[in-house]
Design a protein around this motif. Structure first.
Motif, PDB file in Angstrom:
ATOM      1  N   ILE A   1       0.876  -1.066  -0.043  1.00  0.00           N
ATOM      2  CA  ILE A   1      -0.001   0.113   0.013  1.00  0.00           C
ATOM      3  C   ILE A   1       0.862   1.363  -0.067  1.00  0.00           C
ATOM      4  O   ILE A   1       1.780   1.345   0.915  1.00  0.00           O
ATOM      5  CB  ILE A   1      -0.823   0.126   1.186  1.00  0.00           C
ATOM      6  N   VAL A   2       0.458   2.183  -0.876  1.00  0.00           N
ATOM      7  CA  VAL A   2       0.999   3.534  -0.755  1.00  0.00           C
ATOM      8  C   VAL A   2      -0.060   4.495  -0.185  1.00  0.00           C
ATOM      9  O   VAL A   2      -0.914   4.454  -0.681  1.00  0.00           O
ATOM     10  CB  VAL A   2       1.575   4.197  -2.278  1.00  0.00           C
TER      11      VAL A   2
ATOM     12  N   GLU B   1       6.789   8.864 -10.446  1.00  0.00           N
ATOM     13  CA  GLU B   1       7.758   7.898 -11.065  1.00  0.00           C
ATOM     14  C   GLU B   1       8.229   7.014  -9.908  1.00  0.00           C
ATOM     15  O   GLU B   1       8.250   5.785 -10.154  1.00  0.00           O
ATOM     16  CB  GLU B   1       8.968   8.472 -11.623  1.00  0.00           C
ATOM     17  N   LYS B   2       8.236   7.771  -8.655  1.00  0.00           N
ATOM     18  CA  LYS B   2       8.814   6.747  -7.472  1.00  0.00           C
ATOM     19  C   LYS B   2       7.851   5.916  -7.116  1.00  0.00           C
ATOM     20  O   LYS B   2       7.828   4.918  -6.576  1.00  0.00           O
ATOM     21  CB  LYS B   2       9.178   7.669  -6.194  1.00  0.00           C
ATOM     22  N   ILE B   3       6.260   6.244  -7.184  1.00  0.00           N
ATOM     23  CA  ILE B   3       5.360   5.479  -6.916  1.00  0.00           C
ATOM     24  C   ILE B   3       5.311   4.333  -7.890  1.00  0.00           C
ATOM     25  O   ILE B   3       5.057   3.198  -7.272  1.00  0.00           O
ATOM     26  CB  ILE B   3       4.040   6.310  -6.794  1.00  0.00           C
TER      27      ILE B   3
ATOM     28  N   PRO C   1       2.788  -0.682  -6.049  1.00  0.00           N
ATOM     29  CA  PRO C   1       1.852  -0.906  -4.815  1.00  0.00           C
ATOM     30  C   PRO C   1       0.597  -1.703  -5.608  1.00  0.00           C
ATOM     31  O   PRO C   1       0.423  -1.586  -6.801  1.00  0.00           O
ATOM     32  CB  PRO C   1       1.401   0.549  -4.503  1.00  0.00           C
ATOM     33  N   ASP C   2       0.031  -2.447  -4.773  1.00  0.00           N
ATOM     34  CA  ASP C   2      -1.377  -3.049  -5.135  1.00  0.00           C
ATOM     35  C   ASP C   2      -2.338  -2.043  -4.789  1.00  0.00           C
ATOM     36  O   ASP C   2      -3.471  -2.142  -5.435  1.00  0.00           O
ATOM     37  CB  ASP C   2      -1.622  -4.368  -4.361  1.00  0.00           C
ATOM     38  N   LEU C   3      -2.437  -0.930  -3.833  1.00  0.00           N
ATOM     39  CA  LEU C   3      -3.324  -0.306  -3.669  1.00  0.00           C
ATOM     40  C   LEU C   3      -2.849   1.160  -3.162  1.00  0.00           C
ATOM     41  O   LEU C   3      -1.876   1.193  -2.558  1.00  0.00           O
ATOM     42  CB  LEU C   3      -4.153  -0.832  -2.556  1.00  0.00           C
ATOM     43  N   ILE C   4      -3.509   2.328  -3.622  1.00  0.00           N
ATOM     44  CA  ILE C   4      -3.057   3.557  -3.429  1.00  0.00           C
ATOM     45  C   ILE C   4      -4.225   4.113  -2.767  1.00  0.00           C
ATOM     46  O   ILE C   4      -5.525   4.271  -3.095  1.00  0.00           O
ATOM     47  CB  ILE C   4      -2.419   4.469  -4.577  1.00  0.00           C
TER      48      ILE C   4
ATOM     49  N   PHE D   1      -2.827   2.011 -11.480  1.00  0.00           N
ATOM     50  CA  PHE D   1      -2.851   1.331 -10.120  1.00  0.00           C
ATOM     51  C   PHE D   1      -4.460   1.447  -9.595  1.00  0.00           C
ATOM     52  O   PHE D   1      -5.101   2.226  -9.975  1.00  0.00           O
ATOM     53  CB  PHE D   1      -2.034   1.915  -9.182  1.00  0.00           C
ATOM     54  N   LYS D   2      -4.799   0.592  -8.644  1.00  0.00           N
ATOM     55  CA  LYS D   2      -5.933   0.850  -7.927  1.00  0.00           C
ATOM     56  C   LYS D   2      -5.930   1.890  -6.837  1.00  0.00           C
ATOM     57  O   LYS D   2      -4.888   1.439  -6.254  1.00  0.00           O
ATOM     58  CB  LYS D   2      -6.529  -0.623  -7.151  1.00  0.00           C
TER      59      LYS D   2
END
Length: 248
Positions: free
Chosen positions: A3-4, A53-55, A60-63, A82-83
């Motif tokens: 997660i982010v 870009e870092k993200i 991640p699977d989820l933001i 992403f989700k």
């Protein structure tokens, strides 16, 4: 699940609900709680200037994002790959559903319910005895306050204050003269870091008014934070009740 979190108070809530550094892999530089847990987590910029870009590199699977705290265009770019779940938390009821939803998402329903019950308890027990008009300032140069469609307004109302600017919306700019009707002027510790010297400045205009620094996190951090503010709100209410019990 990786997660982010793009929202400081949601980052805190994730850890309060029992997630770990193995799951929360990205945060903003404003995600400061819990300090011992977040210090090792990758910083992906500020809430309003994300390092896309870092993200992407973190995969991640989820933001998790928020309508008010994050920039729509940046979130939409992330949604392409992403989700992303975007929350909008303006009221105490919204907050209840935010915490409940996070509990459901991460299989932490029981902990979420405990936090929600504690928040309800904290806000139910913190009540001022008399009608006190409050002006809550979040910024200086220009002075800015809170309107009725904000989480801060809702917390003020829950504990019994009347927001002087309840007929306005969002975060209106005001002048010192606009504070004349306030019984108490609250200077928030964030986002602008009001200090004692700013009380002194306002005392030049309003020598007889109660002007105080308040904990911005207690009023503006939705999620689980309020559950931990019982002592703070109790002390604040006791002070207000003491100062205004005989005069209103």
């Amino acid at each position: 699940m990786k997660i982010v979190s793009l929202v400081p108070s949601i980052t805190e809530a994730l850890f309060d609900l029992g997630l770990t550094e193995n799951e929360v892999i990205g945060r903003t530089k404003f995600c400061i709680h819990p300090s011992e847990k977040v210090k090792n987590i990758e910083i992906i910029g500020g809430t309003k200037n994300l390092n896309i870009e870092k993200i992407r590199s973190l995969q991640p699977d989820l933001i998790l994002a928020n309508i008010e705290e994050n920039i729509k265009e940046q979130v939409e770019i992330l949604m392409e790959d992403f989700k992303v779940i975007v929350y909008n938390t303006e009221t105490v009821e919204d907050n209840y559903y935010l915490v409940k939803n996070l509990g459901l998402l991460f299989n932490k329903e029981e902990r979420a319910q405990i936090f929600n019950m504690k928040i309800y308890e904290v806000l139910t027990e913190a009540k001022i005895n008399s009608k006190v008009k409050a002006a809550y300032l979040i910024w200086k140069k220009p002075y800015m306050t809170v309107g009725s469609d904000t989480f801060i307004h809702n917390i003020l109302s829950e504990i019994g204050f009347e927001n002087l600017f309840k007929n306005q919306t969002r975060y209106p700019e005001i002048k010192v003269e606009d504070l004349a009707e306030a019984n108490v002027i609250m200077l928030s510790s964030e986002p602008f870091p009001f200090k004692e010297k700013h009380i002194t400045e306002l005392k030049d205009f309003y020598p007889d008014k109660k002007i105080m620094i308040v904990d911005g996190e207690a009023f503006s951090w939705y999620g689980t934070h309020i559950a931990k503010c019982e002592d703070y709100f109790k002390a604040l209410i006791d002070e207000i009740n003491h100062d205004f019990s005989d005069t209103h």
